[in-house]
Design a protein around this motif. Structure first.
Motif, PDB file in Angstrom:
ATOM      1  N   SER A 167      -9.642  15.429  33.705  1.00  0.00           N
ATOM      2  CA  SER A 167      -9.476  14.110  33.784  1.00  0.00           C
ATOM      3  C   SER A 167      -7.961  13.633  33.647  1.00  0.00           C
ATOM      4  CB  SER A 167     -10.248  13.232  32.584  1.00  0.00           C
ATOM      5  OG  SER A 167      -9.937  12.113  32.416  1.00  0.00           O
ATOM      6  N   SER A 168      -7.692  12.407  34.352  1.00  0.00           N
ATOM      7  CA  SER A 168      -6.449  11.809  34.335  1.00  0.00           C
ATOM      8  C   SER A 168      -6.240  10.716  33.520  1.00  0.00           C
ATOM      9  CB  SER A 168      -5.944  11.625  36.041  1.00  0.00           C
ATOM     10  OG  SER A 168      -6.482  10.527  36.286  1.00  0.00           O
ATOM     11  N   SER A 227      -5.743  14.153  27.922  1.00  0.00           N
ATOM     12  CA  SER A 227      -6.511  14.358  29.252  1.00  0.00           C
ATOM     13  C   SER A 227      -5.351  15.387  29.838  1.00  0.00           C
ATOM     14  CB  SER A 227      -6.814  13.165  30.077  1.00  0.00           C
ATOM     15  OG  SER A 227      -7.321  12.212  29.354  1.00  0.00           O
ATOM     16  N   ASP A 228      -6.190  16.492  30.232  1.00  0.00           N
ATOM     17  CA  ASP A 228      -5.397  17.457  30.683  1.00  0.00           C
ATOM     18  C   ASP A 228      -4.748  17.362  32.213  1.00  0.00           C
ATOM     19  OD1 ASP A 228      -7.491  17.709  32.367  1.00  0.00           O
ATOM     20  OD2 ASP A 228      -8.050  19.877  31.664  1.00  0.00           O
ATOM     21  N   LYS A 229      -5.184  16.159  32.956  1.00  0.00           N
ATOM     22  CA  LYS A 229      -4.354  15.928  34.043  1.00  0.00           C
ATOM     23  C   LYS A 229      -3.633  14.618  34.285  1.00  0.00           C
ATOM     24  CE  LYS A 229      -7.697  18.814  37.026  1.00  0.00           C
ATOM     25  NZ  LYS A 229      -6.771  19.876  37.133  1.00  0.00           N
ATOM     26  N   ASP A 230      -3.582  13.853  32.961  1.00  0.00           N
ATOM     27  CA  ASP A 230      -2.824  12.629  32.690  1.00  0.00           C
ATOM     28  C   ASP A 230      -1.435  12.774  33.233  1.00  0.00           C
ATOM     29  OD1 ASP A 230      -1.582  10.515  31.975  1.00  0.00           O
ATOM     30  OD2 ASP A 230      -1.821  10.680  29.672  1.00  0.00           O
ATOM     31  N   PRO A 231      -1.007  12.146  34.274  1.00  0.00           N
ATOM     32  CA  PRO A 231       0.578  12.061  34.910  1.00  0.00           C
ATOM     33  C   PRO A 231       1.338  11.250  34.230  1.00  0.00           C
ATOM     34  CG  PRO A 231      -0.980  10.750  36.075  1.00  0.00           C
ATOM     35  CD  PRO A 231      -2.016  11.257  34.992  1.00  0.00           C
ATOM     36  N   ILE A 232       0.933  10.332  33.323  1.00  0.00           N
ATOM     37  CA  ILE A 232       1.820   9.358  32.656  1.00  0.00           C
ATOM     38  C   ILE A 232       2.483  10.096  31.356  1.00  0.00           C
ATOM     39  CG2 ILE A 232       2.256   7.105  31.431  1.00  0.00           C
ATOM     40  CD1 ILE A 232      -0.005   6.299  33.532  1.00  0.00           C
ATOM     41  N   THR A 233       1.659  10.865  30.681  1.00  0.00           N
ATOM     42  CA  THR A 233       2.007  11.766  29.526  1.00  0.00           C
ATOM     43  C   THR A 233       1.374  13.124  29.755  1.00  0.00           C
ATOM     44  OG1 THR A 233       0.363  10.886  28.301  1.00  0.00           O
ATOM     45  CG2 THR A 233       2.239   9.691  27.882  1.00  0.00           C
ATOM     46  N   PRO A 234       2.248  13.854  30.490  1.00  0.00           N
ATOM     47  CA  PRO A 234       1.449  15.194  30.853  1.00  0.00           C
ATOM     48  C   PRO A 234       1.216  15.830  29.950  1.00  0.00           C
ATOM     49  CG  PRO A 234       3.620  14.655  32.171  1.00  0.00           C
ATOM     50  CD  PRO A 234       3.517  13.669  31.202  1.00  0.00           C
ATOM     51  N   TYR A 235       0.207  16.785  29.850  1.00  0.00           N
ATOM     52  CA  TYR A 235      -0.677  17.313  28.805  1.00  0.00           C
ATOM     53  C   TYR A 235       0.367  18.423  27.929  1.00  0.00           C
ATOM     54  CZ  TYR A 235      -4.505  20.458  26.628  1.00  0.00           C
ATOM     55  OH  TYR A 235      -5.240  21.036  25.924  1.00  0.00           O
ATOM     56  N   VAL A 251       7.457  12.896  37.794  1.00  0.00           N
ATOM     57  CA  VAL A 251       7.754  12.844  39.245  1.00  0.00           C
ATOM     58  C   VAL A 251       6.474  13.917  39.847  1.00  0.00           C
ATOM     59  CG1 VAL A 251       9.036  13.550  41.258  1.00  0.00           C
ATOM     60  CG2 VAL A 251       9.997  12.168  39.196  1.00  0.00           C
ATOM     61  N   SER A 252       6.560  15.153  39.515  1.00  0.00           N
ATOM     62  CA  SER A 252       5.731  16.042  39.981  1.00  0.00           C
ATOM     63  C   SER A 252       4.273  15.805  39.351  1.00  0.00           C
ATOM     64  CB  SER A 252       6.088  17.511  39.390  1.00  0.00           C
ATOM     65  OG  SER A 252       6.338  17.496  37.793  1.00  0.00           O
ATOM     66  N   ALA A 253       3.961  15.178  38.043  1.00  0.00           N
ATOM     67  CA  ALA A 253       2.581  14.919  37.614  1.00  0.00           C
ATOM     68  C   ALA A 253       1.996  13.782  38.627  1.00  0.00           C
ATOM     69  CB  ALA A 253       2.840  14.365  36.262  1.00  0.00           C
ATOM     70  N   THR A 254       2.958  12.817  39.057  1.00  0.00           N
ATOM     71  CA  THR A 254       2.176  11.682  39.909  1.00  0.00           C
ATOM     72  C   THR A 254       1.809  12.336  41.274  1.00  0.00           C
ATOM     73  OG1 THR A 254       3.418   9.895  38.442  1.00  0.00           O
ATOM     74  CG2 THR A 254       2.898   9.511  40.837  1.00  0.00           C
ATOM     75  N   VAL A 275       0.616  -1.231  -0.108  1.00  0.00           N
ATOM     76  CA  VAL A 275      -0.151  -0.104   0.048  1.00  0.00           C
ATOM     77  C   VAL A 275       0.988   1.369   0.053  1.00  0.00           C
ATOM     78  CG1 VAL A 275      -1.740  -1.177   1.075  1.00  0.00           C
ATOM     79  CG2 VAL A 275      -0.278  -0.102   2.517  1.00  0.00           C
ATOM     80  N   GLU A 276       0.385   2.144  -0.647  1.00  0.00           N
ATOM     81  CA  GLU A 276       1.282   3.461  -0.329  1.00  0.00           C
ATOM     82  C   GLU A 276       1.198   4.351   0.689  1.00  0.00           C
ATOM     83  OE1 GLU A 276       0.212   5.894  -3.794  1.00  0.00           O
ATOM     84  OE2 GLU A 276       0.464   4.552  -5.466  1.00  0.00           O
ATOM     85  N   LYS A 277       0.007   4.205   1.268  1.00  0.00           N
ATOM     86  CA  LYS A 277      -0.120   4.938   2.699  1.00  0.00           C
ATOM     87  C   LYS A 277      -0.697   3.999   3.617  1.00  0.00           C
ATOM     88  CE  LYS A 277      -0.566   9.437   0.458  1.00  0.00           C
ATOM     89  NZ  LYS A 277      -1.725  10.676   0.459  1.00  0.00           N
ATOM     90  N   ILE A 278      -0.569   4.320   4.840  1.00  0.00           N
ATOM     91  CA  ILE A 278      -0.915   3.608   6.118  1.00  0.00           C
ATOM     92  C   ILE A 278      -1.950   4.607   7.055  1.00  0.00           C
ATOM     93  CG2 ILE A 278       0.660   1.796   5.941  1.00  0.00           C
ATOM     94  CD1 ILE A 278       2.128   3.318   8.638  1.00  0.00           C
ATOM     95  N   SER A 279      -2.851   3.939   7.525  1.00  0.00           N
ATOM     96  CA  SER A 279      -3.383   4.711   8.817  1.00  0.00           C
ATOM     97  C   SER A 279      -2.701   4.268  10.286  1.00  0.00           C
ATOM     98  CB  SER A 279      -4.911   4.854   8.756  1.00  0.00           C
ATOM     99  OG  SER A 279      -5.335   5.596   7.653  1.00  0.00           O
ATOM    100  N   TYR A 280      -2.715   5.161  11.211  1.00  0.00           N
ATOM    101  CA  TYR A 280      -1.877   4.698  12.233  1.00  0.00           C
ATOM    102  C   TYR A 280      -2.528   5.112  13.464  1.00  0.00           C
ATOM    103  CZ  TYR A 280       1.752   4.645  15.760  1.00  0.00           C
ATOM    104  OH  TYR A 280       2.775   4.386  16.760  1.00  0.00           O
ATOM    105  N   ILE A 281      -2.630   4.333  14.472  1.00  0.00           N
ATOM    106  CA  ILE A 281      -2.937   4.843  15.763  1.00  0.00           C
ATOM    107  C   ILE A 281      -1.980   4.456  16.834  1.00  0.00           C
ATOM    108  CG2 ILE A 281      -4.719   2.780  16.152  1.00  0.00           C
ATOM    109  CD1 ILE A 281      -6.645   4.935  17.558  1.00  0.00           C
ATOM    110  N   GLY A 282      -1.670   5.318  17.708  1.00  0.00           N
ATOM    111  CA  GLY A 282      -0.574   5.261  18.771  1.00  0.00           C
ATOM    112  C   GLY A 282      -0.987   5.579  20.085  1.00  0.00           C
ATOM    113  N   PHE A 283      -0.819   4.889  21.264  1.00  0.00           N
ATOM    114  CA  PHE A 283      -0.996   5.282  22.345  1.00  0.00           C
ATOM    115  C   PHE A 283       0.248   5.277  23.230  1.00  0.00           C
ATOM    116  CE2 PHE A 283      -4.371   2.135  21.022  1.00  0.00           C
ATOM    117  CZ  PHE A 283      -5.431   3.071  20.790  1.00  0.00           C
ATOM    118  N   SER A 284       0.066   6.375  23.954  1.00  0.00           N
ATOM    119  CA  SER A 284       1.178   6.544  24.910  1.00  0.00           C
ATOM    120  C   SER A 284       2.527   6.801  24.112  1.00  0.00           C
ATOM    121  CB  SER A 284       1.352   5.756  26.057  1.00  0.00           C
ATOM    122  OG  SER A 284       2.275   5.797  27.112  1.00  0.00           O
ATOM    123  N   TYR A 285       3.726   5.991  24.561  1.00  0.00           N
ATOM    124  CA  TYR A 285       4.739   5.941  23.662  1.00  0.00           C
ATOM    125  C   TYR A 285       4.669   5.660  22.053  1.00  0.00           C
ATOM    126  CZ  TYR A 285       8.791   3.975  21.301  1.00  0.00           C
ATOM    127  OH  TYR A 285       9.852   3.935  20.311  1.00  0.00           O
ATOM    128  N   GLY A 286       3.462   5.058  21.838  1.00  0.00           N
ATOM    129  CA  GLY A 286       3.149   5.009  20.411  1.00  0.00           C
ATOM    130  C   GLY A 286       2.830   6.089  19.609  1.00  0.00           C
TER     131      GLY A 286
END
Length: 601
Positions: A475-476, A446-454, A267-270, A218-229
């Motif tokens: 939401s976190s 999410s604007d209060k996500d401590p794992i991947t800060p906003y 550290v500060s987010a958690t 295929v010439e193009k892909i669609s992609y969905i990634g979460f967190s580090y993704g």
């Protein structure tokens, strides 16, 4: 099954991996093009997945990629891929949708199976896309790396208390031990993965994605990634903007601070979520009995951490409990679980705490956990320049601990191997920026996500100028699509029709922590006399010891509770009397604070 590292590509003359050199972008770009042409010619031979992979609804195959894209005729790695069975055809077909679940180090072969088993945006989207999963290089079935014998690795739990003691001599000794542990781990990773380690980078995985695209023809892909993704997706969009059809990035890693600065931000987010959790638990004191104020809740938990220098059942200690609490408070929907487990413990039942915190014991689980840890460390360390001077780490985390005592030192020790990750590994960092052909990207946060800060989502939105940002406010949630119908609807419309709307959007949180009707067997109440050397206890109450030694000398911590099967009751000291004039969560004996839980007989 069929995993090859160190086998030269066809026509390479059997040459092995070259020593790592400073690669030019041109050399690696040419290597990707070369590998993509080969992959397109070979295609993917789809077959039923091996039975032991437990992917009965999917088909599996392999894609061969160069270990080092600057040397495309050198050693290769076989990447395991999967797809939802059955081609999507017709005018409405949007091609393929490729998933990455984050990590780094998380296997992804099961992603299509998970997607087709769920509702939300996946039900309609699955009718017009082929879902594609893959195990990234060094992960799962794609030449998994290992930094130490998994069974030996499992014996490292319980780990020492991550917080250095106040005594300077003991503090110096603990820090030296942690430094030696980090050095030994980094050295073991290098020795066990000498060929693979220099190329365990996000940039290399992004290049693998493009070879997978070519193998899918295929010439193009669609992609969905979460967190580090999301970082992997951002790098792919930077390197191959013209090969992106649609892209969703949910819970965004900051594209410019990935590395030491990002770890510090965690550290500060958690700590902020820890403070919010304490307030929530205090508001539900009648349910959990952990304290009527945030300070009372903190005192109760700190007492637990302070009184577990030795492991429970040789399985968990203060390190494991501290990490458990940090993980639970990160996500709002887990708050009741943490409160319930701690309440049960303070009511004399430690089983739930031990079961929840203790490392997994099955051999296959231990192996998987060690491989995940190795891959995560390898990519995280190789992607960025980490401070090599221990004195900088020490200065920074001493100051962080003063403000954020829950997780500062655990974060330091977790990432410290990166300070010594210098065994011939080059840094393969891509500066994230949009190419002219990159389509509008949908960014979710999410604007209060401590794992991947906003701030990471905001910055990527600024860099990807044609993107749209959807924010779950207040939401976190980490991986917001899993907990928000509003966000799921935005993703559904975007993936099916390519519509992002004319402006950024907000979604209100739809899930809140619920007690679920659970209530502690008896809400704790304490009646101390400030400054007294003895605690005042009502007549008709007995107590049990917190620790599991089952001896009851005076002057140490006890829980007050009705004796029952499995609880070891001790004789109540005669000097204890009862005074209802004061109520608190703590009871002071001399200069040592002790937590008590009262329960009438």
């Amino acid at each position: 099954m069929g995993i090859v590292v160190g086998a030269a590509a066809e026509g390479s003359g059997g040459q092995g991996v070259r020593d790592p050199v400073v690669d030019t972008a041109g050399a690696e770009a040419a290597g990707v093009e070369n590998a993509a042409q080969r992959a397109a010619k070979a295609g993917i031979s789809w077959k039923s997945c091996p039975a032991e992979w437990n992917l009965a609804s999917l088909q599996c195959g392999w894609v061969t990629v160069p270990l080092n894209y600057a040397d495309p005729d050198g050693d290769t790695v076989r990447i395991a891929v999967s797809r939802s069975a059955g081609e999507r055809t017709g005018k409405k077909s949007q091609g393929i949708l490729l998933f990455n679940n984050g990590g780094p180090g998380i296997a992804g072969l099961e992603s299509p199976q998970l997607a087709i088993s769920q509702s939300g945006p996946w039900e309609k989207v699955g009718r017009i896309y082929d879902y594609i999963g893959f195990d990234p290089r060094g992960v799962g079935h794609s030449s998994p790396i290992s930094c130490m014998d998994p069974l030996s690795w499992s014996k490292t739990a319980p780990a020492p208390d991550p917080v250095p003691p106040a005594d300077q001599a003991a503090q110096h000794q603990i820090k030296e031990q942690q430094i030696e542990t980090a050095k030994a781990y980094a050295d073991a990773c290098s020795k066990r993965n000498k060929k693979m380690l220099p190329y365990m980078t996000t940039a290399s995985t992004a290049r693998d994605l493009d070879v997978i695209r070519a193998a899918l023809r295929v010439e193009k892909i669609s992609y969905i990634g979460f967190s580090y993704g999301t970082y992997l997706g951002a790098v792919y969009g930077t390197l191959f903007p013209g090969h992106v059809h649609r892209m969703v990035l949910d819970s965004v890693i900051h594209p410019e601070t990935w590395g030491y600065e990002w770890a510090v931000s965690r550290v500060s987010a958690t700590q902020q979520r820890w403070d919010a959790w304490k307030e929530w638990v205090a508001q539900h004191h009648d349910t959990y009995g952990l304290g009527r104020t945030s300070a009372d809740v903190a005192s109760r938990v700190n007492a637990l951490l302070a009184t577990t220098p030795k492991p429970f059942d040789q399985k968990i200690g203060p390190n494991e409990i501290r990490l458990f609490i940090a993980e639970q408070v990160d996500q709002d929907f887990l708050w009741p679980n943490a409160a319930k487990i701690l309440s049960e413990y303070f009511n004399g039942d430690a089983k739930s705490l031990v079961d929840s915190v203790a490392p997994r014991q099955g051999e296959s689980e231990i192996v998987a956990d060690e491989h995940f840890s190795a891959a995560q460390t390898a990519v995280t360390c190789a992607d960025s320049e980490w401070p090599a001077d221990w004195n900088k780490w020490d200065r920074d985390f001493i100051e962080l601990h003063k403000k954020y005592p829950l997780t500062a030192w655990p974060v330091a020790w977790n990432y410290l191997p990166c300070a010594y990750w210098a065994h011939g590994t080059r840094r393969d960092r891509i500066v994230v920026a949009p190419g002219k052909d990159l389509p509008s990207v949908l960014i979710i946060a999410s604007d209060k996500d401590p794992i991947t800060p906003y701030s990471g989502a905001v910055r990527l939105h600024e860099l990807f100028t044609a993107s749209r940002l959807v924010t779950e406010t207040g939401s976190s949630s980490h991986i917001a699509v899993s907990r928000s119908k509003c966000i799921a609807e935005k993703i559904d419309v975007y993936l099916r029709f390519g519509e992002t709307g004319p402006h950024d959007m907000d979604c209100k949180p739809e899930t809140f922590p619920e007690t679920g009707g659970w209530k502690a067997r008896s809400a704790p109440t304490v009646f101390p006399e400030d400054g007294a050397r003895s605690c005042h206890i009502p007549q008709g109450y007995t107590y049990i010891q917190v620790a599991h030694s089952f001896s009851c000398p005076s002057g140490i911590e006890y829980l007050l509770a009705k004796p029952r099967t499995g609880l070891w009751a001790c004789t109540l000291p005669l000097r204890f009397t009862y005074d209802t004039s004061r109520k608190s969560e703590m009871c002071s004996i001399g200069s040592i604070e002790h937590s008590y839980l009262l329960k009438k007989q």
